[in-house]
Scaffold this motif. Sequence first.
Motif, PDB file in Angstrom:
ATOM      1  N   ASP A 153       0.832  -1.208   0.000  1.00  0.00           N
ATOM      2  CA  ASP A 153       0.000   0.000   0.000  1.00  0.00           C
ATOM      3  C   ASP A 153       0.869   1.262   0.000  1.00  0.00           C
ATOM      4  OD1 ASP A 153      -2.317  -1.454  -0.045  1.00  0.00           O
ATOM      5  OD2 ASP A 153      -2.594  -1.424   2.131  1.00  0.00           O
ATOM      6  N   VAL A 154       1.991   1.212   0.720  1.00  0.00           N
ATOM      7  CA  VAL A 154       2.907   2.357   0.730  1.00  0.00           C
ATOM      8  C   VAL A 154       3.448   2.601  -0.674  1.00  0.00           C
ATOM      9  CG1 VAL A 154       5.112   3.228   1.601  1.00  0.00           C
ATOM     10  CG2 VAL A 154       3.558   2.024   3.146  1.00  0.00           C
ATOM     11  N   ASN A 155       3.814   1.539  -1.346  1.00  0.00           N
ATOM     12  CA  ASN A 155       4.355   1.670  -2.707  1.00  0.00           C
ATOM     13  C   ASN A 155       3.305   2.239  -3.659  1.00  0.00           C
ATOM     14  OD1 ASN A 155       6.555   1.491  -4.362  1.00  0.00           O
ATOM     15  ND2 ASN A 155       6.396  -0.705  -4.717  1.00  0.00           N
ATOM     16  N   LYS A 156       2.075   1.761  -3.544  1.00  0.00           N
ATOM     17  CA  LYS A 156       1.001   2.284  -4.391  1.00  0.00           C
ATOM     18  C   LYS A 156       0.780   3.775  -4.135  1.00  0.00           C
ATOM     19  CE  LYS A 156      -1.628  -2.025  -4.880  1.00  0.00           C
ATOM     20  NZ  LYS A 156      -2.895  -2.723  -4.541  1.00  0.00           N
ATOM     21  N   ARG A 157       0.854   4.166  -2.867  1.00  0.00           N
ATOM     22  CA  ARG A 157       0.656   5.580  -2.539  1.00  0.00           C
ATOM     23  C   ARG A 157       1.780   6.441  -3.096  1.00  0.00           C
ATOM     24  NH1 ARG A 157      -2.656   8.019   1.289  1.00  0.00           N
ATOM     25  NH2 ARG A 157      -2.726  10.242   0.810  1.00  0.00           N
ATOM     26  N   LEU A 158       2.997   5.917  -3.070  1.00  0.00           N
ATOM     27  CA  LEU A 158       4.131   6.638  -3.649  1.00  0.00           C
ATOM     28  C   LEU A 158       3.943   6.855  -5.148  1.00  0.00           C
ATOM     29  CD1 LEU A 158       7.269   5.067  -1.927  1.00  0.00           C
ATOM     30  CD2 LEU A 158       6.683   7.492  -1.952  1.00  0.00           C
ATOM     31  N   VAL A 159       3.502   5.822  -5.837  1.00  0.00           N
ATOM     32  CA  VAL A 159       3.271   5.935  -7.278  1.00  0.00           C
ATOM     33  C   VAL A 159       2.190   6.964  -7.560  1.00  0.00           C
ATOM     34  CG1 VAL A 159       2.454   4.707  -9.332  1.00  0.00           C
ATOM     35  CG2 VAL A 159       4.051   3.592  -7.760  1.00  0.00           C
ATOM     36  N   LYS A 160       1.123   6.941  -6.775  1.00  0.00           N
ATOM     37  CA  LYS A 160       0.029   7.899  -6.959  1.00  0.00           C
ATOM     38  C   LYS A 160       0.505   9.320  -6.728  1.00  0.00           C
ATOM     39  CE  LYS A 160      -4.622   9.016  -5.325  1.00  0.00           C
ATOM     40  NZ  LYS A 160      -5.707   8.657  -4.370  1.00  0.00           N
ATOM     41  N   LEU A 161       1.279   9.526  -5.652  1.00  0.00           N
ATOM     42  CA  LEU A 161       1.789  10.868  -5.353  1.00  0.00           C
ATOM     43  C   LEU A 161       2.731  11.350  -6.451  1.00  0.00           C
ATOM     44  CD1 LEU A 161       2.493  10.385  -1.551  1.00  0.00           C
ATOM     45  CD2 LEU A 161       0.815  11.953  -2.540  1.00  0.00           C
ATOM     46  N   ARG A 162       3.518  10.432  -6.990  1.00  0.00           N
ATOM     47  CA  ARG A 162       4.451  10.805  -8.044  1.00  0.00           C
ATOM     48  C   ARG A 162       3.683  11.212  -9.306  1.00  0.00           C
ATOM     49  NH1 ARG A 162       7.114   6.081  -8.708  1.00  0.00           N
ATOM     50  NH2 ARG A 162       8.116   6.465  -6.714  1.00  0.00           N
ATOM     51  N   ASP A 163       2.628  10.471  -9.624  1.00  0.00           N
ATOM     52  CA  ASP A 163       1.829  10.795 -10.811  1.00  0.00           C
ATOM     53  C   ASP A 163       1.095  12.121 -10.640  1.00  0.00           C
ATOM     54  OD1 ASP A 163       2.631   8.466 -11.982  1.00  0.00           O
ATOM     55  OD2 ASP A 163       0.833   7.329 -11.444  1.00  0.00           O
ATOM     56  N   GLU A 164       0.594  12.367  -9.426  1.00  0.00           N
ATOM     57  CA  GLU A 164      -0.155  13.596  -9.186  1.00  0.00           C
ATOM     58  C   GLU A 164       0.738  14.819  -9.111  1.00  0.00           C
ATOM     59  OE1 GLU A 164      -2.232  12.812  -5.607  1.00  0.00           O
ATOM     60  OE2 GLU A 164      -3.818  11.627  -6.552  1.00  0.00           O
ATOM     61  N   GLY A 165       1.922  14.632  -8.487  1.00  0.00           N
ATOM     62  CA  GLY A 165       2.781  15.793  -8.255  1.00  0.00           C
ATOM     63  C   GLY A 165       3.866  15.994  -9.282  1.00  0.00           C
ATOM     64  N   GLY A 166       4.026  15.031 -10.178  1.00  0.00           N
ATOM     65  CA  GLY A 166       5.055  15.176 -11.213  1.00  0.00           C
ATOM     66  C   GLY A 166       6.437  14.817 -10.745  1.00  0.00           C
ATOM     67  N   ALA A 167       6.586  14.327  -9.498  1.00  0.00           N
ATOM     68  CA  ALA A 167       7.905  13.917  -9.018  1.00  0.00           C
ATOM     69  C   ALA A 167       8.295  12.618  -9.695  1.00  0.00           C
ATOM     70  CB  ALA A 167       7.872  13.718  -7.500  1.00  0.00           C
ATOM     71  N   VAL A 168       9.575  12.491  -9.994  1.00  0.00           N
ATOM     72  CA  VAL A 168      10.047  11.279 -10.664  1.00  0.00           C
ATOM     73  C   VAL A 168      11.159  10.649  -9.869  1.00  0.00           C
ATOM     74  CG1 VAL A 168       9.424  12.101 -12.957  1.00  0.00           C
ATOM     75  CG2 VAL A 168      11.687  12.614 -12.063  1.00  0.00           C
ATOM     76  N   ALA A 169      11.311   9.346 -10.038  1.00  0.00           N
ATOM     77  CA  ALA A 169      12.365   8.622  -9.328  1.00  0.00           C
ATOM     78  C   ALA A 169      13.636   8.524 -10.144  1.00  0.00           C
ATOM     79  CB  ALA A 169      11.880   7.217  -8.966  1.00  0.00           C
ATOM     80  N   LEU A 170      13.571   8.994 -11.410  1.00  0.00           N
ATOM     81  CA  LEU A 170      14.730   8.826 -12.284  1.00  0.00           C
ATOM     82  C   LEU A 170      15.950   9.568 -11.758  1.00  0.00           C
ATOM     83  CD1 LEU A 170      13.012   9.115 -15.783  1.00  0.00           C
ATOM     84  CD2 LEU A 170      13.687   7.046 -14.565  1.00  0.00           C
ATOM     85  N   GLY A 171      15.743  10.653 -11.008  1.00  0.00           N
ATOM     86  CA  GLY A 171      16.867  11.420 -10.509  1.00  0.00           C
ATOM     87  C   GLY A 171      17.481  10.849  -9.256  1.00  0.00           C
ATOM     88  N   ARG A 172      16.875   9.831  -8.674  1.00  0.00           N
ATOM     89  CA  ARG A 172      17.414   9.234  -7.453  1.00  0.00           C
ATOM     90  C   ARG A 172      18.597   8.341  -7.812  1.00  0.00           C
ATOM     91  NH1 ARG A 172      14.434  13.006  -5.328  1.00  0.00           N
ATOM     92  NH2 ARG A 172      12.221  12.562  -5.169  1.00  0.00           N
ATOM     93  N   VAL A 173      19.698   8.532  -7.115  1.00  0.00           N
ATOM     94  CA  VAL A 173      20.910   7.797  -7.477  1.00  0.00           C
ATOM     95  C   VAL A 173      21.122   6.556  -6.612  1.00  0.00           C
ATOM     96  CG1 VAL A 173      22.040   9.845  -8.377  1.00  0.00           C
ATOM     97  CG2 VAL A 173      22.340   9.261  -5.975  1.00  0.00           C
ATOM     98  N   LEU A 174      20.391   6.433  -5.498  1.00  0.00           N
ATOM     99  CA  LEU A 174      20.563   5.274  -4.633  1.00  0.00           C
ATOM    100  C   LEU A 174      19.390   5.185  -3.663  1.00  0.00           C
ATOM    101  CD1 LEU A 174      21.619   6.363  -1.559  1.00  0.00           C
ATOM    102  CD2 LEU A 174      23.659   6.830  -2.881  1.00  0.00           C
ATOM    103  N   THR A 175      19.311   4.041  -2.985  1.00  0.00           N
ATOM    104  CA  THR A 175      18.385   3.872  -1.868  1.00  0.00           C
ATOM    105  C   THR A 175      19.200   3.836  -0.587  1.00  0.00           C
ATOM    106  OG1 THR A 175      16.845   2.572  -3.219  1.00  0.00           O
ATOM    107  CG2 THR A 175      16.599   2.437  -0.839  1.00  0.00           C
ATOM    108  N   LEU A 176      18.856   4.691   0.363  1.00  0.00           N
ATOM    109  CA  LEU A 176      19.525   4.726   1.661  1.00  0.00           C
ATOM    110  C   LEU A 176      18.585   4.118   2.693  1.00  0.00           C
ATOM    111  CD1 LEU A 176      21.852   5.611   3.533  1.00  0.00           C
ATOM    112  CD2 LEU A 176      20.711   7.839   3.736  1.00  0.00           C
TER     113      LEU A 176
END
Length: 309
Positions: free
Chosen positions: A12-35
């Motif tokens: 559910d957290v992952n689904k919410r992240l995808v929804k927020l990204r689609d709504e707000g225009g934020a993208v994960a392509l600029g992320r260089v790593l997972t901390l």
Amino acid sequence: MIIDLPSTTTNDVNKRLVKLRDEGGAVALGRVLTLVVDVGRHDVEEAIEAANDASREHPCRVIVITEAAQGADDAEEGGLDAQIRLGGDAGASEVIVLRPSGQVVPEGDTLVIPLLLPDAPIVTWWPYEPPEDPANHPLGRMAQRRITDSTACDAPQEVLRRLADVHQPGDSDLAWTRITLWRGLLAAALDQPPYESVDRVVVSGQTTHPSVDLLAAWLAEELDCPVTVERDDDAQAITRVSLERRSGEIVLDRPDGKTAALRQPEQPEHRIALPIRQLRECLAEELRRLDPDEVYAETLTRGLARVPA
């Protein structure tokens, strides 16, 4: 933006992240790593603040795991509360805070896996007490780099020597990062004539500060000479290093934790800004490299044994 997700699942957290990204225009392509940050039962805010600051240099997804306050009703069954932080509350990163309780607590790696960025390096950071063997911890096995911080432990010197026994390529410690500037200044001083060998080294500093031991270990290993450690309960981190040579002493002295004086034979005294490094600076430096730190490995596994406890 802070979004609370009580009694949820990582799916559910992952689904919410995808929804927020689609709504707000934020993208994960600029992320260089997972901390991945494991704070145990400590407060999450200091670690999140440091990760947010470091993310301005290294845009990343930050996944913070902390044990939730647990009552009698949920002690057995347990569950997962989560929080998503975006925008100004997350620096240049996406912050996901996971608070498992009860039977869900030991499943830290299972909780994290669905939230990892695809095809991106993983760094695991323990801001407080590290596990017995970071490389073989469930959160450590998935990571290219594993960062501990013996400075924040209850028994720093014991932790440092334990980490030396289990060290694997990819392990690092922020006590090592805190001496980067000291190492650079001392190496530069020795890289000037006369090119004499160092007969003896004296490192002074706070009694239990692990950076004191690591600096002494590095000098002992690199210079292959006797090293003495002078410990002072009232000192601030490292206060003084003396390199004794036939032509005289090279002394780097920082009594106030802010400004150092470099004194060398037949040269004027140099005043150098050398403040005690902050957590966010050290974390940002560690995230600059994802390959094993071979100098740290040699210092920890060989040089530390040459330093009196």
